[in-house]
Write an enzyme that holds these catalytic residues in place. Structure first.
Site, PDB file in Angstrom:
ATOM      1  N   GLU A 240       0.832  -1.213   0.000  1.00 38.99           N
ATOM      2  CA  GLU A 240       0.000   0.000   0.000  1.00 38.99           C
ATOM      3  C   GLU A 240       0.863   1.258   0.000  1.00 38.99           C
ATOM      4  O   GLU A 240       0.560   2.227  -0.703  1.00 38.99           O
ATOM      5  CB  GLU A 240      -0.953   0.006   1.202  1.00 38.99           C
TER       6      GLU A 240
ATOM      7  N   ASP B 234       3.721  -4.132  -5.802  1.00 31.06           N
ATOM      8  CA  ASP B 234       4.303  -5.417  -5.376  1.00 31.06           C
ATOM      9  C   ASP B 234       5.836  -5.343  -5.411  1.00 31.06           C
ATOM     10  O   ASP B 234       6.508  -5.803  -4.484  1.00 31.06           O
ATOM     11  CB  ASP B 234       3.838  -6.550  -6.298  1.00 31.06           C
TER      12      ASP B 234
HETATM   13 ZN   LIG Z   1      -2.600  -2.499  -4.661  1.00 31.61          ZN
END
Ligand SMILES: [Zn+2]
Length: 410
Positions: free
Chosen positions: A277, A358
């Site tokens: 996030e 990611d």
């Molecule tokens: Zn995401």
């Protein structure tokens, strides 16, 4: 342009969109039973896999039923003079065009929402209940509905009134003023949604002291993110499904973690999700999405300004006294192919951003806990491990699990 031509355009768009959506859903459903990729063999055991198959099939069938219902409803409204009838009610109530528009949209939106209640009730209390996801009580369901109506009346009513007022005052230039207003409103909502709107529906609290908070503290300090901006929300009030998201920017930026996520995952996995996030923030995805949505709104309002004075758009939906509100409904349908395309583009970028977030988690923290957390979250929401690529292209804002895991392991 002639009204019959516009009417057929509207009809064509509604039917073509229905067929496209139905074909996509069908293609996707045909892959439900595909063999699971090797990297995902450990997501489900045999029993859970069976359950996920049943869940996908139930949702697919329910989706077919609701989309047929919506199409029949709007076609019936078009063919049997529904919009003209609502317009008459509005005209009889007031001479004022702002009040007429408020009554017109009020009836249409409230009416369609009431017709939708049996469906959302069934979805929540039958489907989600049967598969063990539902935590919503009937009282919460009802109160949520009333709060959403109140918000639609307040915000929707204010914006609609203002737009029509701009239209009366500035003619077709109304789009510039509307755009400026909507841009400011969007920015404001992005900044303060978490502070002003979320508390109406959920409880939000800072992280509790303990080993999880320490781990998060260490990570946040390492990447230079203020711990004050991390909140936990009681998502468990409505569903067992877990989530986390980033919102706002500048001083108002925050990461929100669902309590369900904290219950489902190990501490390292939670930090990995948080790192993902924060990656969205560090790679400026929030700003990009905000700027894009403001630009797209401007494009749409400009195109609307070209159509709004065209009486055929009102006449085509069966309203014989052309008006701003009737033209807005016709335009909404005529514009939907363009918004389908911009939706595709936004999904394309969103999937790219997921890989970037990611990658950020992988480089600043670790890949493995993110892999295991994604697997757990997929398992706990019985998600589809073998989606059709065309369906992914159209509807997925996140890449399929297998692609994210391959990227994380690369
Ligand atoms: Zn995401």
């Amino acid at each position: 342009m002639d009204k019959t031509f516009v009417f057929y355009c509207i009809l064509f768009i509604l039917i073509a969109e229905f067929i496209l959506a139905t074909v996509m859903n069908y293609l996707n459903a045909k892959r439900f039973k595909d063999p699971i990729p090797e990297d995902l063999n450990d997501v489900y055991n045999a029993e859970e896999y069976e359950k996920s198959q049943a869940y996908k099939l139930t949702n697919y069938k329910f989706g077919v039923f609701t989309s047929i219902f919506s199409l029949v409803l709007i076609l019936a409204f078009l063919f049997f003079g529904g919009f003209a009838w609502v317009d008459n009610v509005a005209q009889n109530i007031s001479e004022n065009i702002i009040i007429q528009a408020l009554v017109f949209f009020g009836i249409i939106m409230l009416g369609s929402d009431i017709l939708n209640i049996p469906f959302s009730y069934y979805q929540t209390f039958v489907i989600e209940e049967k598969f063990g996801f539902n935590k919503t009580t009937k009282t919460t369901f009802l109160i949520d509905k009333l709060k959403k109506w109140a918000m639609t009346i307040i915000f929707g009513g204010a914006i609609l009134s203002l737009v029509i007022w701009f239209f009366e005052w500035a003619g077709t230039n109304f789009w510039v003023y509307t755009w400026a207003f909507v841009a400011v409103f969007t920015l404001f909502m992005n900044l303060f949604y978490s502070k002003l709107i979320v508390p109406l529906f959920n409880k939000q609290e800072p992280l509790e002291a303990g080993s999880l908070k320490e781990k998060i503290e260490n990570y946040a300090a390492q990447v230079g993110f203020d711990l004050q901006n991390i909140f936990v929300i009681n998502g468990s009030k409505r569903s067992t499904k877990a989530n986390a998201y980033f919102s706002g920017f500048g001083k108002e930026k925050r990461v929100t973690l669902y309590d369900t996520l904290i219950n489902d995952l190990e501490e390292e996995e939670i930090v990995a999700v948080l790192a993902h996030e924060i990656g969205h923030y560090k790679r400026k995805h929030v700003i990009f999405n905000l700027a894009t949505s403001i630009v797209l709104t401007g494009v749409m309002l400009f195109i609307l300004s070209l159509f709004i004075n065209n009486p055929e758009v009102s006449l085509a939906i069966g309203v014989d006294r052309p008006s701003f509100h009737a033209a807005l409904i016709g335009f909404g349908i005529l514009y939907s192919p363009i918004s389908e395309i911009t939706g595709l583009l936004m999904n394309y970028y969103s999937r790219k951003f997921e890989y970037q977030a990611d990658d950020y988690a992988k480089t600043t923290y670790a890949a493995l806990p993110l892999v295991t957390s994604l697997k757990k979250l997929s398992k706990n929401s019985l998600s589809n491990l073998t989606p059709h690529p065309a369906y992914v292209f159209m509807h997925y804002s996140h890449p399929p699990l297998i692609d994210r895991i391959r990227n994380l392991k690369a």
